[in-house]
Design a protein around this motif. Structure first.
Motif, PDB file in Angstrom:
ATOM      1  N   THR A 119      25.735 -24.220   4.653  1.00  0.00           N
ATOM      2  CA  THR A 119      24.862 -23.116   5.018  1.00  0.00           C
ATOM      3  C   THR A 119      25.125 -22.730   6.462  1.00  0.00           C
ATOM      4  O   THR A 119      25.715 -23.504   7.220  1.00  0.00           O
ATOM      5  CB  THR A 119      23.371 -23.490   4.878  1.00  0.00           C
ATOM      6  OG1 THR A 119      23.081 -24.570   5.773  1.00  0.00           O
ATOM      7  CG2 THR A 119      23.017 -23.871   3.454  1.00  0.00           C
TER       8      THR A 119
ATOM      9  N   TRP B  49      24.289 -17.255   5.287  1.00  0.00           N
ATOM     10  CA  TRP B  49      25.290 -17.436   4.243  1.00  0.00           C
ATOM     11  C   TRP B  49      25.128 -18.833   3.667  1.00  0.00           C
ATOM     12  O   TRP B  49      24.575 -19.725   4.310  1.00  0.00           O
ATOM     13  CB  TRP B  49      26.722 -17.229   4.759  1.00  0.00           C
ATOM     14  CG  TRP B  49      27.143 -18.219   5.806  1.00  0.00           C
ATOM     15  CD1 TRP B  49      27.016 -18.086   7.163  1.00  0.00           C
ATOM     16  CD2 TRP B  49      27.731 -19.503   5.605  1.00  0.00           C
ATOM     17  NE1 TRP B  49      27.493 -19.200   7.807  1.00  0.00           N
ATOM     18  CE2 TRP B  49      27.939 -20.093   6.868  1.00  0.00           C
ATOM     19  CE3 TRP B  49      28.107 -20.215   4.470  1.00  0.00           C
ATOM     20  CZ2 TRP B  49      28.510 -21.350   7.028  1.00  0.00           C
ATOM     21  CZ3 TRP B  49      28.675 -21.471   4.628  1.00  0.00           C
ATOM     22  CH2 TRP B  49      28.870 -22.018   5.897  1.00  0.00           C
ATOM     23  N   LYS B  50      25.591 -19.018   2.446  1.00  0.00           N
ATOM     24  CA  LYS B  50      25.641 -20.345   1.848  1.00  0.00           C
ATOM     25  C   LYS B  50      26.702 -20.358   0.771  1.00  0.00           C
ATOM     26  O   LYS B  50      27.050 -19.322   0.203  1.00  0.00           O
ATOM     27  CB  LYS B  50      24.290 -20.786   1.300  1.00  0.00           C
ATOM     28  CG  LYS B  50      23.816 -20.053   0.078  1.00  0.00           C
ATOM     29  CD  LYS B  50      22.474 -20.639  -0.382  1.00  0.00           C
ATOM     30  CE  LYS B  50      22.037 -20.034  -1.692  1.00  0.00           C
ATOM     31  NZ  LYS B  50      20.825 -20.661  -2.199  1.00  0.00           N
TER      32      LYS B  50
ATOM     33  N   PRO C  81      27.210 -28.632  -0.389  1.00  0.00           N
ATOM     34  CA  PRO C  81      26.672 -27.342   0.028  1.00  0.00           C
ATOM     35  C   PRO C  81      26.910 -27.100   1.516  1.00  0.00           C
ATOM     36  O   PRO C  81      26.854 -28.034   2.321  1.00  0.00           O
ATOM     37  CB  PRO C  81      25.176 -27.468  -0.275  1.00  0.00           C
ATOM     38  CG  PRO C  81      24.904 -28.927  -0.162  1.00  0.00           C
ATOM     39  CD  PRO C  81      26.167 -29.627  -0.584  1.00  0.00           C
TER      40      PRO C  81
ATOM     41  N   THR D 186      28.592 -23.504  -2.115  1.00  0.00           N
ATOM     42  CA  THR D 186      28.845 -24.878  -2.536  1.00  0.00           C
ATOM     43  C   THR D 186      30.351 -25.016  -2.679  1.00  0.00           C
ATOM     44  O   THR D 186      30.963 -24.324  -3.499  1.00  0.00           O
ATOM     45  CB  THR D 186      28.130 -25.195  -3.867  1.00  0.00           C
ATOM     46  OG1 THR D 186      26.719 -25.033  -3.668  1.00  0.00           O
ATOM     47  CG2 THR D 186      28.428 -26.619  -4.302  1.00  0.00           C
TER      48      THR D 186
ATOM     49  N   SER E 152      27.993 -19.464  -6.311  1.00  0.00           N
ATOM     50  CA  SER E 152      27.226 -20.200  -5.293  1.00  0.00           C
ATOM     51  C   SER E 152      27.246 -19.530  -3.926  1.00  0.00           C
ATOM     52  O   SER E 152      26.496 -19.920  -3.038  1.00  0.00           O
ATOM     53  CB  SER E 152      27.762 -21.628  -5.139  1.00  0.00           C
ATOM     54  OG  SER E 152      29.012 -21.637  -4.446  1.00  0.00           O
TER      55      SER E 152
END
Length: 148
Positions: free
Chosen positions: A73, A58-59, A71, A61, A47
């Motif tokens: 971000t 960027w991200k 999540p 979970t 993820s």
């Protein structure tokens, strides 16, 4: 690993400092490589996406201790490899991202002092962010120790 923490005079920021038994390069890679970050930060494998450059996104979970998933971000505001990373974190309902600064200071004995700073809007936000950052630093230290 040693630990030190202080709270900002305004009451809504914090600074956490640790000395890690790893080089600045190893700490940087753990924080900026998706696979490594997922392993120590509690993110769902696969993820994590990172474009580690000023303006890059960027991200991830994240998985909470009780198994919940949420999540996250944001973007990178400043990057100086092996030295400094300024991260913007998006939060629903907030017009501006929260900002966390990570600084790495090489020590003479191949250890690294890491300093995390964040300013929050309320005492409650600060307490939650500080608790989360403390858990991150604990996990990072354990990850780096296992990698040696």
């Amino acid at each position: 690993m040693s630990s030190h923490q202080t709270t900002a005079a305004d009451g809504f920021g914090y600074t956490l400092t640790r000395t890690l038994d790893a080089s600045a390069g190893a700490v940087w890679r753990a924080w900026t490589t998706p696979g490594q970050y997922a392993r120590w930060a509690g993110a769902v494998e696969g993820s994590v996406e990172m474009d580690v450059r000023p303006g890059g996104a960027w991200k991830a979970t994240m998985v909470t201790p009780d198994g919940g998933r949420f999540p996250l971000t944001g973007s990178y505001l400043e990057t100086a490899e092996n030295r400094r990373l300024v991260i913007g974190m998006d939060f629903p309902g907030k017009p501006e991202p929260a900002t966390m600064t990570m600084e790495l200071h090489r020590q003479d004995d191949d250890r690294t002092r890491i300093v995390l700073r964040q300013t929050c809007d309320t005492a409650e936000e600060r307490d939650m962010a500080e608790q989360g950052s403390t858990m991150l630093l604990d996990s990072l230290g354990a990850f780096l120790a296992d990698a040696r």
